[in-house]
Scaffold this motif. Sequence first.
Motif, PDB file in Angstrom:
ATOM      1  N   ASP A 412      -1.965 -53.570  75.454  1.00  0.00           N
ATOM      2  CA  ASP A 412      -0.942 -53.201  74.484  1.00  0.00           C
ATOM      3  C   ASP A 412      -1.538 -53.069  73.090  1.00  0.00           C
ATOM      4  O   ASP A 412      -2.451 -53.795  72.715  1.00  0.00           O
ATOM      5  N   GLY A 413      -0.994 -52.139  72.340  1.00  0.00           N
ATOM      6  CA  GLY A 413      -1.434 -51.921  70.964  1.00  0.00           C
ATOM      7  C   GLY A 413      -0.538 -50.884  70.331  1.00  0.00           C
ATOM      8  O   GLY A 413       0.649 -50.782  70.655  1.00  0.00           O
ATOM      9  N   ILE A 414      -1.090 -50.111  69.422  1.00  0.00           N
ATOM     10  CA  ILE A 414      -0.355 -49.003  68.815  1.00  0.00           C
ATOM     11  C   ILE A 414      -1.190 -47.739  68.932  1.00  0.00           C
ATOM     12  O   ILE A 414      -2.421 -47.794  68.985  1.00  0.00           O
ATOM     13  N   VAL A 415      -0.508 -46.613  68.982  1.00  0.00           N
ATOM     14  CA  VAL A 415      -1.185 -45.325  68.937  1.00  0.00           C
ATOM     15  C   VAL A 415      -0.727 -44.618  67.663  1.00  0.00           C
ATOM     16  O   VAL A 415       0.437 -44.700  67.283  1.00  0.00           O
ATOM     17  N   VAL A 416      -1.684 -43.968  66.986  1.00  0.00           N
ATOM     18  CA  VAL A 416      -1.410 -43.357  65.691  1.00  0.00           C
ATOM     19  C   VAL A 416      -1.776 -41.873  65.752  1.00  0.00           C
ATOM     20  O   VAL A 416      -2.957 -41.530  65.825  1.00  0.00           O
ATOM     21  N   PRO A 417      -0.784 -40.973  65.736  1.00  0.00           N
ATOM     22  CA  PRO A 417      -1.096 -39.541  65.677  1.00  0.00           C
ATOM     23  C   PRO A 417      -1.608 -39.169  64.285  1.00  0.00           C
ATOM     24  O   PRO A 417      -1.052 -39.598  63.271  1.00  0.00           O
ATOM     25  N   VAL A 418      -2.672 -38.375  64.269  1.00  0.00           N
ATOM     26  CA  VAL A 418      -3.268 -37.921  63.008  1.00  0.00           C
ATOM     27  C   VAL A 418      -3.441 -36.410  63.085  1.00  0.00           C
ATOM     28  O   VAL A 418      -3.823 -35.869  64.125  1.00  0.00           O
ATOM     29  N   CYS A 419      -3.170 -35.739  61.971  1.00  0.00           N
ATOM     30  CA  CYS A 419      -3.283 -34.287  61.898  1.00  0.00           C
ATOM     31  C   CYS A 419      -4.156 -33.938  60.703  1.00  0.00           C
ATOM     32  O   CYS A 419      -3.871 -34.337  59.573  1.00  0.00           O
ATOM     33  N   LEU A 420      -5.248 -33.213  60.952  1.00  0.00           N
ATOM     34  CA  LEU A 420      -6.195 -32.835  59.907  1.00  0.00           C
ATOM     35  C   LEU A 420      -6.784 -31.467  60.224  1.00  0.00           C
ATOM     36  O   LEU A 420      -6.781 -31.039  61.384  1.00  0.00           O
ATOM     37  N   PRO A 421      -7.339 -30.770  59.218  1.00  0.00           N
ATOM     38  CA  PRO A 421      -8.096 -29.551  59.521  1.00  0.00           C
ATOM     39  C   PRO A 421      -9.228 -29.873  60.495  1.00  0.00           C
ATOM     40  O   PRO A 421      -9.760 -31.000  60.489  1.00  0.00           O
ATOM     41  N   GLY A 422      -9.584 -28.903  61.325  1.00  0.00           N
ATOM     42  CA  GLY A 422     -10.552 -29.137  62.393  1.00  0.00           C
ATOM     43  C   GLY A 422     -11.832 -29.823  61.953  1.00  0.00           C
ATOM     44  O   GLY A 422     -12.259 -30.829  62.543  1.00  0.00           O
ATOM     45  N   ALA A 423     -12.491 -29.301  60.922  1.00  0.00           N
ATOM     46  CA  ALA A 423     -13.770 -29.881  60.476  1.00  0.00           C
ATOM     47  C   ALA A 423     -13.564 -31.302  59.955  1.00  0.00           C
ATOM     48  O   ALA A 423     -14.376 -32.200  60.209  1.00  0.00           O
ATOM     49  N   ALA A 424     -12.460 -31.522  59.234  1.00  0.00           N
ATOM     50  CA  ALA A 424     -12.177 -32.863  58.722  1.00  0.00           C
ATOM     51  C   ALA A 424     -11.887 -33.831  59.863  1.00  0.00           C
ATOM     52  O   ALA A 424     -12.252 -35.013  59.795  1.00  0.00           O
ATOM     53  N   MET A 425     -11.256 -33.346  60.919  1.00  0.00           N
ATOM     54  CA  MET A 425     -10.968 -34.219  62.057  1.00  0.00           C
ATOM     55  C   MET A 425     -12.255 -34.701  62.713  1.00  0.00           C
ATOM     56  O   MET A 425     -12.368 -35.881  63.112  1.00  0.00           O
ATOM     57  N   GLU A 426     -13.234 -33.843  62.828  1.00  0.00           N
ATOM     58  CA  GLU A 426     -14.511 -34.271  63.401  1.00  0.00           C
ATOM     59  C   GLU A 426     -15.136 -35.377  62.571  1.00  0.00           C
ATOM     60  O   GLU A 426     -15.655 -36.366  63.103  1.00  0.00           O
ATOM     61  N   ARG A 427     -15.070 -35.240  61.256  1.00  0.00           N
ATOM     62  CA  ARG A 427     -15.613 -36.285  60.384  1.00  0.00           C
ATOM     63  C   ARG A 427     -14.771 -37.553  60.466  1.00  0.00           C
ATOM     64  O   ARG A 427     -15.295 -38.673  60.420  1.00  0.00           O
ATOM     65  N   PHE A 428     -13.457 -37.379  60.602  1.00  0.00           N
ATOM     66  CA  PHE A 428     -12.565 -38.534  60.700  1.00  0.00           C
ATOM     67  C   PHE A 428     -12.882 -39.347  61.960  1.00  0.00           C
ATOM     68  O   PHE A 428     -12.941 -40.587  61.920  1.00  0.00           O
ATOM     69  N   VAL A 429     -13.087 -38.669  63.069  1.00  0.00           N
ATOM     70  CA  VAL A 429     -13.427 -39.359  64.324  1.00  0.00           C
ATOM     71  C   VAL A 429     -14.704 -40.164  64.153  1.00  0.00           C
ATOM     72  O   VAL A 429     -14.800 -41.321  64.585  1.00  0.00           O
ATOM     73  N   ALA A 430     -15.698 -39.564  63.518  1.00  0.00           N
ATOM     74  CA  ALA A 430     -16.970 -40.277  63.301  1.00  0.00           C
ATOM     75  C   ALA A 430     -16.759 -41.498  62.404  1.00  0.00           C
ATOM     76  O   ALA A 430     -17.324 -42.578  62.660  1.00  0.00           O
ATOM     77  N   GLU A 431     -15.973 -41.348  61.351  1.00  0.00           N
ATOM     78  CA  GLU A 431     -15.672 -42.476  60.466  1.00  0.00           C
ATOM     79  C   GLU A 431     -14.960 -43.589  61.229  1.00  0.00           C
ATOM     80  O   GLU A 431     -15.279 -44.779  61.075  1.00  0.00           O
ATOM     81  N   MET A 432     -13.995 -43.212  62.052  1.00  0.00           N
ATOM     82  CA  MET A 432     -13.224 -44.200  62.813  1.00  0.00           C
ATOM     83  C   MET A 432     -14.106 -44.943  63.801  1.00  0.00           C
ATOM     84  O   MET A 432     -14.003 -46.171  63.947  1.00  0.00           O
ATOM     85  N   GLU A 433     -14.972 -44.216  64.480  1.00  0.00           N
ATOM     86  CA  GLU A 433     -15.855 -44.876  65.447  1.00  0.00           C
ATOM     87  C   GLU A 433     -16.789 -45.843  64.755  1.00  0.00           C
ATOM     88  O   GLU A 433     -17.090 -46.924  65.270  1.00  0.00           O
TER      89      GLU A 433
END
Length: 458
Positions: A412-433
């Motif tokens: 159990d936890g939470i899920v968080v939908p995120v919406c970003l421009p494609g290139a920014a999303m790739e960077r966001f995933v790397a930051e999150m990891e």
Amino acid sequence: MVSSPLVFTVRRRQPELVRPAAPTPRELKQLSDIDDQEGLRFLIPVIQFYRHVPSMAGTDPVVVIRDALSRALVPYYPFAGRLSEGPNRKLSVDCTGEGILFVEADTDVSIDDFTAPLQPPFPCLEELLADVEGYNGVLGCPLLLFQVTRMGCGGFTVGILLNHTMADAPGLVQFLNAVAELARGMPAPVVAPVWQREVFGARHAPEVTRIHREYEEVEGSIVPFSDMAHRSFFFGSREVEALRARLPPQLRRRSRFEIVTACLWRCRTAALRLDPEEEVRVICIVNARGGNCTPPPLGYYGNAFAFPVAVTTAGKLTGNPLGYALGLVRKAKEDVDDEYMKSIADLMVLRGRPHFTVVRSYLVSDVSRAAFEDVDLGWGKAAYGGPAKGGVGAIPGVASFYIPFRNSEGEDGIVVPVCLPGAAMERFVAEMEGMTKGPPASEKEVGNGSSGTILSAL
């Protein structure tokens, strides 16, 4: 091998108006001065997925829900009215009894055809939400739109569009539970609805007594959200503990909401690659049904929350340890009390009900305790229940919801939908990891959590 995205269409019947099952008062009821601010004048999408239940075989969810809605609209008769606007943009409900919009639909796809586990973004979402020309505005339109879609598996979805000026997440869930109780054969809803919108009304002599940077007029434009990418991120105990490890000891006991919000804000800002001197904001929706606020009466279903904001520069946010962002979030939340709510209501009256600032802003809303998934229409709990997507009105990428979720491992936890421009999303995933996997690289990354450093940025 990557599977193809799910694509489907639904077969909709002609939309109809579901009216209250008995006569209701014809009157004009004012919304509160929290309800009718510009930032809530939009339709918010919610979706519920229900699986096939053998004991309910032969029972048509369309008939059950349509009938229960009609009976629920007797005590909740303002939902069957239409909004009108008076002097100073004040909104009122003309309780006409015209009804809410209802659409019956069918599709051949199964719930199991959706990617498991169920979470936003949902493929072909627009097929599951009523989209009727002329009924998607704010004034003079139905205040609730329902679409019940039977699925090939015997399950069904309930797609809902709510005029946000009428209710917040707890208020909508209260109404849905009333519908569910009537659908299950109860003679009346367990919780009687309470209007009393004057609880969040402005004072007779309006006076803004607090600082409300969430309503500042900020120069600049919204990030051009083209080529949008939609992804959801899970935060279970492992992810949250990894974030706690990046905080100094005195901050590690802070709430999951504060910690996750600090992480998302920091990672999102880094991913957007803003100028270090640009001002950035995170808006935390704070429920006024508790905490430092006197809760409204039991049964109140109007909007009861504030939009407090934390503000700093992109350079300070991304250049400091996580504890810096967390301190800003904590301070913003703790500002909200009864006087803060009155001050907002007064500001709305004095300034023409402005929209909260969206320039370089990120809004987060925790609906993990709203209990959308517990709404039982007779088919048990929802397989998924809650916001259909992120976003605020017509502004994509600005908001994320924290939705209760159980992952494929049963955690159990939470899920968080995120919406970003494609290139920014790739960077966001790397930051999150980098933030949620593995320990911090050094003591410098943790920092000392000095409150002096935090407060100096306010």
